[in-house]
Design a protein around this motif. Structure first.
Motif, PDB file in Angstrom:
ATOM      1  N   ASP A 107      14.029  20.838  27.556  1.00  0.00           N
ATOM      2  CA  ASP A 107      14.795  21.812  28.324  1.00  0.00           C
ATOM      3  C   ASP A 107      14.791  23.176  27.656  1.00  0.00           C
ATOM      4  OD1 ASP A 107      16.291  19.992  26.549  1.00  0.00           O
ATOM      5  OD2 ASP A 107      17.972  21.347  26.900  1.00  0.00           O
ATOM      6  N   GLY A 108      14.889  23.195  26.338  1.00  0.00           N
ATOM      7  CA  GLY A 108      14.875  24.474  25.628  1.00  0.00           C
ATOM      8  C   GLY A 108      13.526  25.144  25.786  1.00  0.00           C
ATOM      9  N   LEU A 133      12.371  16.780  29.932  1.00  0.00           N
ATOM     10  CA  LEU A 133      13.369  15.890  29.359  1.00  0.00           C
ATOM     11  C   LEU A 133      14.559  16.756  28.984  1.00  0.00           C
ATOM     12  CD1 LEU A 133      14.812  14.537  26.735  1.00  0.00           C
ATOM     13  CD2 LEU A 133      14.032  12.996  28.535  1.00  0.00           C
ATOM     14  N   ASN A 135      17.934  17.008  27.428  1.00  0.00           N
ATOM     15  CA  ASN A 135      18.925  16.352  26.567  1.00  0.00           C
ATOM     16  C   ASN A 135      20.049  17.321  26.207  1.00  0.00           C
ATOM     17  OD1 ASN A 135      17.622  17.992  24.763  1.00  0.00           O
ATOM     18  ND2 ASN A 135      16.569  16.338  23.696  1.00  0.00           N
ATOM     19  N   ASN A 137      20.329  20.040  24.816  1.00  0.00           N
ATOM     20  CA  ASN A 137      20.377  20.832  23.582  1.00  0.00           C
ATOM     21  C   ASN A 137      18.986  20.936  22.959  1.00  0.00           C
ATOM     22  OD1 ASN A 137      20.979  18.980  20.571  1.00  0.00           O
ATOM     23  ND2 ASN A 137      20.172  18.116  22.455  1.00  0.00           N
ATOM     24  N   TYR A 138      18.905  21.678  21.854  1.00  0.00           N
ATOM     25  CA  TYR A 138      17.671  21.769  21.072  1.00  0.00           C
ATOM     26  C   TYR A 138      17.719  20.642  20.052  1.00  0.00           C
ATOM     27  CZ  TYR A 138      16.874  26.687  22.572  1.00  0.00           C
ATOM     28  OH  TYR A 138      16.642  27.831  23.281  1.00  0.00           O
ATOM     29  N   GLY A 139      17.076  19.523  20.385  1.00  0.00           N
ATOM     30  CA  GLY A 139      17.123  18.375  19.482  1.00  0.00           C
ATOM     31  C   GLY A 139      16.388  18.639  18.176  1.00  0.00           C
TER      32      GLY A 139
HETATM   33 MG   LIG Z   1      16.262  19.570  24.498  1.00  0.00          MG
END
Ligand SMILES: [Mg+2]
Ligand SMILES: Cc1ncc(C[n+]2csc(CCOP(=O)(O)OP(=O)(O)O)c2C)c(N)n1
Ligand code: SF4
Lengths: 281, 370
Positions: A107-108, A133, A135, A137-139
């Motif tokens: 997403d980021g 994908l 999630n 946030n920035y995993g």
């Molecule tokens: Mg992400």
């Protein structure tokens, strides 16, 4: 030893996606409880069962945990720079229109640093399948706020809660001109796989948002255990086809709408180019 | 035709069939010309949403099997830098044209300069080698664009054409030879078993063969440090091996890559060093000084990167002075000074940009140092 006897020795069963995975790169980097793997297998299953010529099928990723997908698929695969999977994929497709190009990223990557490319590829109706994908946030970088992080959610760069509103990704995709838009969670693998397959087989710009947990970085800071996230995916979602596009915010304090939201046809970038630019006499 | 148009025609003659661009003065005419001509020859033009996308798209185009190009000027060149690094790291052939204008920032958009020379060398992060050429006329930009494609295919690397607003916009007669007189090269193609293919195992010249997407090699292409197979390996050793290969394919072939042009070097006491549009100034200054009885020579850098270190070092042993002529405040001058290693004084004739350097300015410096 007779051959029959040897065949009786137990053999570990082959992974059903064995031929599409770079097994020499396993173990992968994804954490236990991470949602990326499930979305990734759904994408591979969809590719495998789609009947497409896999030799002509490529995967392009940007940078992030989700962006590592391109590194595990045994197809021509491109792990590019942060945010730039879509313009790279655009060049790949225009350079050889016979290729089927699937973008798999986070997403980021797709909506913050790469947001501009997303809307323009959708506007042009580039014949790409984009799987995000999400999630929240920035995993990869340890859980910072993203353009998809819910209002008030905690991340390492929003220690008092996110002051900003997140994107409604299907609305953005629709408004930009995508011809196929769907959203599922990793709990809905059957629907997800079907939709990815449909998207890959469809001409034009297709977008699939997959909600998947990042228990390590997002879940932990927002008091969500992996299982709780999955429970939410089950209990606080509703499937609705052809909904109001502005009802599609991801807000688990209310209800999150899943389903196939857009499925329409319009000429692709390449079709338009051929018709408009190539006939000069 | 203009230098910009000649550049586009050179690209077409070289076999370029994909152009991803974004308009910017003074490079826009290259994109405009390509947008008209590419569909006529079966190629594809796309105006991307910015220069970051333009650069990413030509890398994609190259992996699809096409010769690919983009063209820009300073601000766009800055935006392209990250993906230029991806091109270097993944050994992707492509050509990037920088029609230089005055910077920093938006600067003087319609006026020429040569102040992106160090950015061309070092603009993307990390250590790497790059190839850059500098044409001095519309005719030459035509041929150099073909050479740039050939070098990029031969060495599997992005190649720059560092031209400038003056060459880009000047109208000159350009002779386009028949196609069968133009030599065009292609990246080395793999042979042998596809499942055993190693994407970065060097063959001839230290360059690995390159398949296109869709040919059945299942390549993995990443900007992470990788091994010969193309797989990411996060180790100091892998980094060292990859960098060694990336640098060696250029460093071991300097004689093939570096092109210079010598004018009256044999008896010269003062030697001018220049490139691009300033080479024309320098030539005139050399001729006029010779008419005045001064033994002046001129070394023209056709290839600006990698730098003609050996040639400069040899000159430094025997001349009274080296004078670098360039439209900036001293960029290649730094390289000349470094290569001269204190053996001879090095001077700069340059300014902050916006106009060409006049031969008189050069002659004034020659007189001072002669
Ligand atoms: Mg992400
Ligand atoms: C130009 C650039 N800026 C920043 C980074 C650092 N970075 C790596 S991954 C990432 C975020 C990835 O987030 P997302 O796309 O959501 O992927 P996830 O890890 O969550 O799957 C960032 C900021 C980078 N690699 N390149
Ligand atoms: S950090 Fe989050 S997104 Fe990345 S692998 Fe771990 S759980 Fe998945």
């Amino acid at each position: 030893m007779p051959a029959t006897a040897r065949n009786l020795t137990p053999k570990s069963p082959e992974h059903p996606l064995e031929d599409l995975i770079r097994s020499d790169r396993i173990p992968h980097i994804w954490c236990p409880g991470c949602g990326i793997g499930t979305a990734f297998s759904a994408a591979l299953t969809a590719m495998k069962t789609s009947g497409l010529d896999l030799q002509k099928t490529c995967m392009v990723s940007g940078i992030g945990c989700s962006g590592r997908a391109a590194g595990y698929v045994k197809l021509d695969s491109f792990h590019t720079t942060h945010g730039r999977a879509i313009p790279f994929a655009t060049g790949l497709k225009l350079g050889n229109p016979a290729l089927n190009v699937v973008v798999f990223s986070g997403d980021g990557d797709l909506f913050a640093i790469g947001g501009n490319h997303f809307i323009h590829a959708a506007r042009r109706n580039m014949d790409l399948t984009v799987i995000c994908l999400n999630n929240l946030n920035y995993g990869m970088t340890g859980g910072q706020v993203a353009a998809t992080t819910p209002f008030h959610a905690r991340t390492t760069t929003t220690p008092s809660g996110n002051p900003d509103a997140p994107f409604n990704l299907p609305l953005l995709a629709w408004a930009s001109g995508a011809t196929y838009v769907a959203r599922w969670t990793i709990l809905h693998t059957r629907e997800l796989t079907e939709c990815i397959q449909k998207a890959i087989l469809k001409n034009g710009f297709s977008f699939i948002e997959v909600l998947g947990p990042c228990p390590i970085n997002y879940g932990r800071r927002n008091k969500e255990k992996s299982l709780q996230t999955l429970k939410m995916y089950q209990e606080r979602t509703i499937i609705r086809n052809n909904p109001q596009m502005d009802d599609l915010d991801v807000d688990f304090t209310k209800q999150v709408v899943l389903g196939e939201f857009v499925d329409k046809d319009r000429p692709t970038c390449i079709e338009n180019y051929d018709k408009t630019c190539r006939i000069l006499e | 035709m203009t230098g910009d148009e000649a550049c586009a025609e050179g690209a077409l003659a070289a076999g370029c069939r994909f152009f991803g661009g974004y308009p910017i003065t003074p490079a826009t005419e290259i994109a405009e010309h390509m947008s008209k001509r590419l569909p006529e020859v079966g190629g594809t033009f796309i105006q991307m949403e910015d220069e970051i996308a333009a650069m990413a798209s030509i890398l994609g185009g190259a992996w699809a099997g096409q010769k690919s190009m983009t063209a820009t000027s300073g601000p766009g060149f800055s935006l392209m830098m990250e993906n230029i690094g991806l091109g270097v790291c993944t050994e992707t052939p492509c050509v990037v044209v920088n029609v230089q204008r005055v910077g920093p920032s938006t600067g003087l958009p319609t006026m020429g300069a040569q102040a992106d020379m160090m950015q061309a060398r070092w603009g993307s992060h990390g250590d790497y080698r790059i190839i850059a050429l500098a044409p001095m006329s519309a005719q030459e930009i035509f041929f150099q664009t073909i050479t740039a494609f050939n070098l990029s295919e031969r060495y599997r690397t992005p190649v720059f054409i560092m031209t400038d607003e003056i060459v880009g916009h000047m109208s000159e007669k350009v002779i386009i030879p028949p196609a069968d007189r133009i030599i065009t090269e292609w990246r080395p193609k793999p042979s042998g078993r596809k499942d055993r293919f190693l994407l970065y195992k060097p063959g001839k010249n230290g360059v690995a063969p390159m398949p296109a997407a869709g040919e059945g090699y299942n390549v993995h292409v990443t900007g992470l440090t990788h091994d010969e197979k193309g797989y990411p390996v996060m180790s100091v050793e892998a980094q060292e091996q990859m960098m060694d290969r990336l640098c060696r394919k250029i460093d071991d072939n300097l004689d093939d890559i570096i092109m210079t042009e010598a004018h009256h070097l044999d008896d010269a006491e003062v030697v001018l060093v220049s490139y691009g549009i300033s080479a024309r100034t320098s030539l005139a200054a050399m001729q006029q000084s010779r008419a005045m009885g001064m033994k002046v020579g001129f070394l023209r850098l056709i290839t600006v990167w990698p730098f003609a270190q050996r040639q400069i070092a040899a000159l430094a042993e025997r001349v009274k002075a080296l004078v670098t002529v360039e439209i900036n405040l001293g960029q290649m001058h730094l390289e000349v000074t470094r290569a001269a290693a204190g053996k001879t004084p090095c001077h700069l004739v340059g300014h902050a940009g916006g106009t060409i350097i006049s031969p008189d300015q050069v002659i004034a410096t020659i007189k001072e140092v002669y």
